[in-house]
Enzyme design. Structure first.
Site, PDB file in Angstrom:
ATOM      1  N   ASP A   1      -1.088  10.058  14.858  1.00 12.59           N
ATOM      2  CA  ASP A   1      -1.799   9.747  13.620  1.00 12.59           C
ATOM      3  C   ASP A   1      -2.685   8.517  13.789  1.00 12.59           C
ATOM      4  OD1 ASP A   1      -2.574  10.375  11.085  1.00 12.59           O
ATOM      5  OD2 ASP A   1      -0.765   9.637  10.097  1.00 12.59           O
TER       6      ASP A   1
ATOM      7  N   GLY B   1       0.819  -1.198   0.000  1.00 10.40           N
ATOM      8  CA  GLY B   1       0.000   0.000   0.000  1.00 10.40           C
ATOM      9  C   GLY B   1       0.850   1.243   0.000  1.00 10.40           C
TER      10      GLY B   1
ATOM     11  N   PHE C   1       3.708   9.221   3.862  1.00 11.36           N
ATOM     12  CA  PHE C   1       5.171   9.223   3.864  1.00 11.36           C
ATOM     13  C   PHE C   1       5.822   8.203   2.943  1.00 11.36           C
ATOM     14  CE2 PHE C   1       3.902  10.076   8.374  1.00 11.36           C
ATOM     15  CZ  PHE C   1       3.826  11.447   8.214  1.00 11.36           C
TER      16      PHE C   1
END
Ligand SMILES: *[C@@H]1O[C@H](CO)[C@@H](O)[C@H](O)[C@H]1NC(C)=O
Ligand SMILES: *[C@@H]1O[C@H](CO)[C@@H](O)[C@H](O)[C@H]1NC(C)=O
Ligand SMILES: *[C@@H]1O[C@H](CO)[C@@H](O)[C@H](O)[C@H]1NC(C)=O
Ligand SMILES: *[C@@H]1O[C@H](CO)[C@@H](O)[C@H](O)[C@H]1NC(C)=O
Ligand SMILES: *[C@@H]1O[C@H](CO)[C@@H](O)[C@H](O)[C@H]1NC(C)=O
Ligand SMILES: *[C@@H]1O[C@H](CO)[C@@H](O)[C@H](O)[C@H]1NC(C)=O
Ligand SMILES: *[C@@H]1O[C@H](CO)[C@@H](O)[C@H](O)[C@H]1NC(C)=O
Length: 702
Positions: free
Chosen positions: A499, A381, A385
């Site tokens: 995050d 995936g 970043f």
């Protein structure tokens, strides 16, 4: 009396009437003389013969440059200037016999003889040669005092042309010497006592079609010469042909009486000389016979010629050699290139301060191997970043996920790696373990435990994935809560994830939630001020105060966690651009439904009625509680875990205390699609709020 002497190849077994022996006594001499007289007719049949198909073991006397190579080639000269070479049959040969017709007159005749030989003249340049080869019959073995060059090793200035020389030669002359009236630079001549030939002719031969062809003596190719002398008819024939061709008609055919030249015993051989051109003269085979036809040479037994001079190379050499050379050069260039390429391909950046992190440091080559060269096929995936690849470590066969993060600057790298290594020490059943890292120019690689079931958001939003039931979802929520609690309070440092979102929650083989990607979040020590200058996170999960202060702290993680659990319960993203204006923000919708006492209306329709209403209410209300705009209004992760585990009842919620809604999300529409945000292309589109602190660190801005 007369005997037949046969010598072939290496064998040398000639027996002769020995004239020296005869001189021992007058008596013996007289007897011999008488016998010779009596048997004069018979003596015409005297046969001395030898055949050398190659000269290994031959009975030759060599002088000057002459040598016999290990392959049996007779080299009369090698490439040395102004030199000569001689090769003579070692035993003397009787050429004269008394004529029978008038024994009293003492008249003598010359025996017939026949010889054939194969020679080659190998010049350094196609049209330039040394001086040539001569077949010689001389009174001495070798010709002392003779000169090279145009004298062919036969004569010198003082004796050339003198009848006292007793030298007969058939010259194969490759240089036109005006002083000896040579006809050209490629002729056959008959020399008697001197080099001004008594007869000469340019070398030609009749080809297969009967046409006369020029034949170059110094072509470098082997040629065969036949010299036949008829002693009775006093006639000399010389034939020449390229090797392999049958003996042609004589090129030079001439009536000639050799009697004045001959002495009682003579020596036969070859003479050759070089001038200023470095030429090799060689003889490959030689057959000779007195009183008869010389035995044929067996051409298949002759030695091979040495390598040609520079300009006389075969097509193989002229074309092949450069080709081979070019190929070799190319191969070595490619070899070096590929080594350099390989070195560059696997080049890493390793600084001294990193040596302490040995066990956490991976070899790029291993990661390259593990991921099949970062093949598209292995791509798991594209996250924030960088790209994530699946791989199997070559040595341990452990499945890993390798995240490639681009970075340009080395500034801040030391701190960042220190964090990674420190994070690598985190161990929690709901955290994805960071195994290590690798650093390259412009690139950082993070190696994580592999999570076979991928990220949670797929299960929530991908219509082709199986639907997670409530039991699984509730377990995932508690797992993530437990992981965050560990990061915030249970470890030696406070770790702010920064995050938290469904795409950062991974699922292991047992569908346990594993919070990941915290490798890119910042750490700060207990008690110290949190970093204030950079914001990391994803729109929809960002606490409102982050946009004002930029301060990430445990309560901003709690806010994101609130957005996350609402996402899991409602099966909806925190911000859904396609929804109607009032439904745009999930937390607003949940709040509005909750305030109307219909909070369960927000439950993921895919769950139907298959959920525990109490747990669902708890999760939805906890989501609202965590989404409080006022940081102090949010619970801590410790409390969150306690609520979820039922150790602590959720406090009574009031519309006022919740402080939900009215949140202004700064950012462009594109920023809403959180999981599609990939670094760095979407970076520019992201709001200022979602600028990653890690990116800032990587790019050196602090
Ligand atoms: C030529 O032969 C002579 C005598 O055998 C030897 O000394 C010399 O080295 C040879 N030269 C070459 C170039 O082979
Ligand atoms: C010339 O050759 C003859 C016979 O080989 C020899 O006796 C004589 O000395 C030579 N003369 C010179 C000047 O070398
Ligand atoms: C030939 O050589 C002999 C001795 O070697 C000498 O006496 C004679 O003068 C020479 N003749 C000629 C024509 O050079
Ligand atoms: C042979 O050589 C002569 C003289 O060098 C030349 O005139 C003639 O053309 C040549 N013949 C062939 C067929 O090459
Ligand atoms: C020389 O050649 C001629 C013509 O081919 C031939 O008749 C004669 O027999 C030959 N003589 C010798 C000695 O070979
Ligand atoms: C020539 O030599 C080859 C190999 O040594 C041999 O097989 C052949 O019989 C010989 N030919 C003649 C005619 O002697
Ligand atoms: C999760 O992974 C395990 C092991 O790879 C597999 O057996 C299972 O089917 C997966 N579950 C789902 C829902 O994909």
């Amino acid at each position: 009396m007369e005997s037949k002497h046969q010598e072939n190849g290496m064998m040398s077994s000639q027996r002769f009437e020995n004239p020296e022996a005869a001189m021992f006594s007058v008596f013996k001499l007289t007897v011999l003389f008488l016998i010779a007289r009596i048997g004069s007719v018979a003596s015409q049949g005297e046969q001395v013969s030898f055949t050398y198909n190659g000269f290994t073991g031959s009975n030759l006397k060599l002088d000057g440059l002459a040598q016999i190579t290990s392959k049996g080639l007779l080299l009369l000269t090698n490439t040395t200037r102004q030199q000569k070479g001689h090769a003579f049959y070692n035993d003397p040969i009787h050429f004269l016999y008394p004529s029978s017709s008038s024994s009293s007159s003492g008249a003598t005749s010359v025996f017939s003889f026949s010889t054939t030989f194969v020679f080659a003249i190998i010049p350094p340049y196609p049209d330039l040669s040394g001086h040539g080869i001569a077949f010689v019959i001389a009174p001495t073995k070798g010709l002392p005092g003779a000169l090279p060059s145009q004298y062919l090793g036969l004569f010198n200035e003082s004796n050339v042309g003198n009848s006292t020389n007793h030298v007969f030669a058939v010259e194969l002359d490759t240089i036109q010497s005006k002083e000896f009236n040579d006809i050209n630079d490629n002729h056959v001549g008959i020399d008697i006592n001197g080099l001004t030939s008594v007869a000469s002719i340019p070398v030609t031969y009749l080809d297969k079609n009967g046409r006369s062809e020029n034949l170059s003596l110094f072509s470098g190719h082997a040629m065969q010469v036949w010299v036949n002398y008829d002693g009775v008819h006093k006639y000399l024939n010389v034939s020449i042909a390229p090797i392999g061709d049958p003996k042609p008609a004589p090129l030079l055919s001439r009536s000639l009486d050799l009697f004045p030249v001959m002495k009682e015993t003579m020596f036969v051989g070859f003479s050759s000389a070089t001038g200023s051109v470095l030429t090799s003269h060689c003889v490959l085979g030689w057959s000779f016979k007195v009183n008869g036809q010389a035995e044929d040479l067996n051409l298949s037994q002759l030695p091979k010629l040495p390598k040609r001079g520079p300009k006389k190379r075969s097509p193989l050499m002229t074309i092949g050699l450069p080709v081979i050379a070019v190929v070799l050069v190319l191969v070595s260039v490619f070899g070096i290139q590929s080594i350099v390429k390989r070195k560059r391909k696997f080049a890493e950046v390793l600084e001294e301060w990193e040596l302490d992190y040995g066990p956490h440091r991976f070899k790029y080559k291993d990661l390259y191997m593990a991921t099949n060269g970062f093949k598209q096929k292995e791509l798991l995936g594209i996250g924030g970043f960088g790209r994530v690849y699946r791989g199997v470590l070559p040595s341990s066969k452990i499945e890993v996920a390798v995240k490639k993060v681009s970075h340009e600057s080395r500034q801040g790298m030391k701190e960042f790696v220190a964090e990674i290594v420190s994070i690598g020490q985190l161990r929690h059943r709901n955290l994805v373990t960071l195994l290590g890292y690798c650093r390259r120019k412009g690139e950082l690689l993070l190696v994580y435990e592999f999570m076979p079931n991928g990220s949670l958001d797929k299960y929530l939003f991908d219509p082709f994935m199986p639907v997670l039931d409530w039991v699984q979802r509730f377990r995932i929520i508690r797992g993530v809560a437990s992981a965050l609690f560990y990061l915030h309070e249970e470890w030696e440092q406070v770790v702010i994830h920064r995050d938290v979102k469904s795409s950062n929650v991974l699922l292991d083989g047992e569908m346990n939630a594993r919070l990941g990607d915290f490798g890119l979040a910042r750490l700060y020590d207990h008690g110290s001020d949190p970093q204030t200058t950079h914001i990391v996170g994803t729109l929809g999960y960002l606490a409102p105060e982050l946009s004002r202060t930029g301060k990430a702290n445990p309560s901003t993680d709690v806010f994101a966690f609130g957005a996350f659990i609402l996402e899991v319960a409602c099966g909806r993203r925190p911000i859904e651009p396609i929804a109607s204006a009032e439904d745009l923000v999930l937390v607003d919708r949940v709040f509005s439904c909750w305030s109307r006492g219909m909070v369960l209306d927000t439950v993921d329709p895919k769950l139907g009625i298959n959920y525990a209403a109490k747990e669902m209410e708890l999760v939805l209300e906890l989501g609202l509680l965590c989404s409080n705009c006022i940081p102090t209004g949010r619970p801590t992760m410790r409390q969150v875990v306690q609520y979820l585990e039922g150790e602590l009842p959720l406090p009574e919620l009031s519309t006022l205390s919740l402080n939900v809604g009215g949140v202004t999300y700064v950012g462009s529409d594109q920023g809403f699609d959180d999981f599609a945000m990939s670094y760095p292309s979407s970076l520019g589109k992201r709001s200022t709020q979602s600028t990653s602190v890690s990116e800032s660190i990587l790019s050196g801005g602090r």
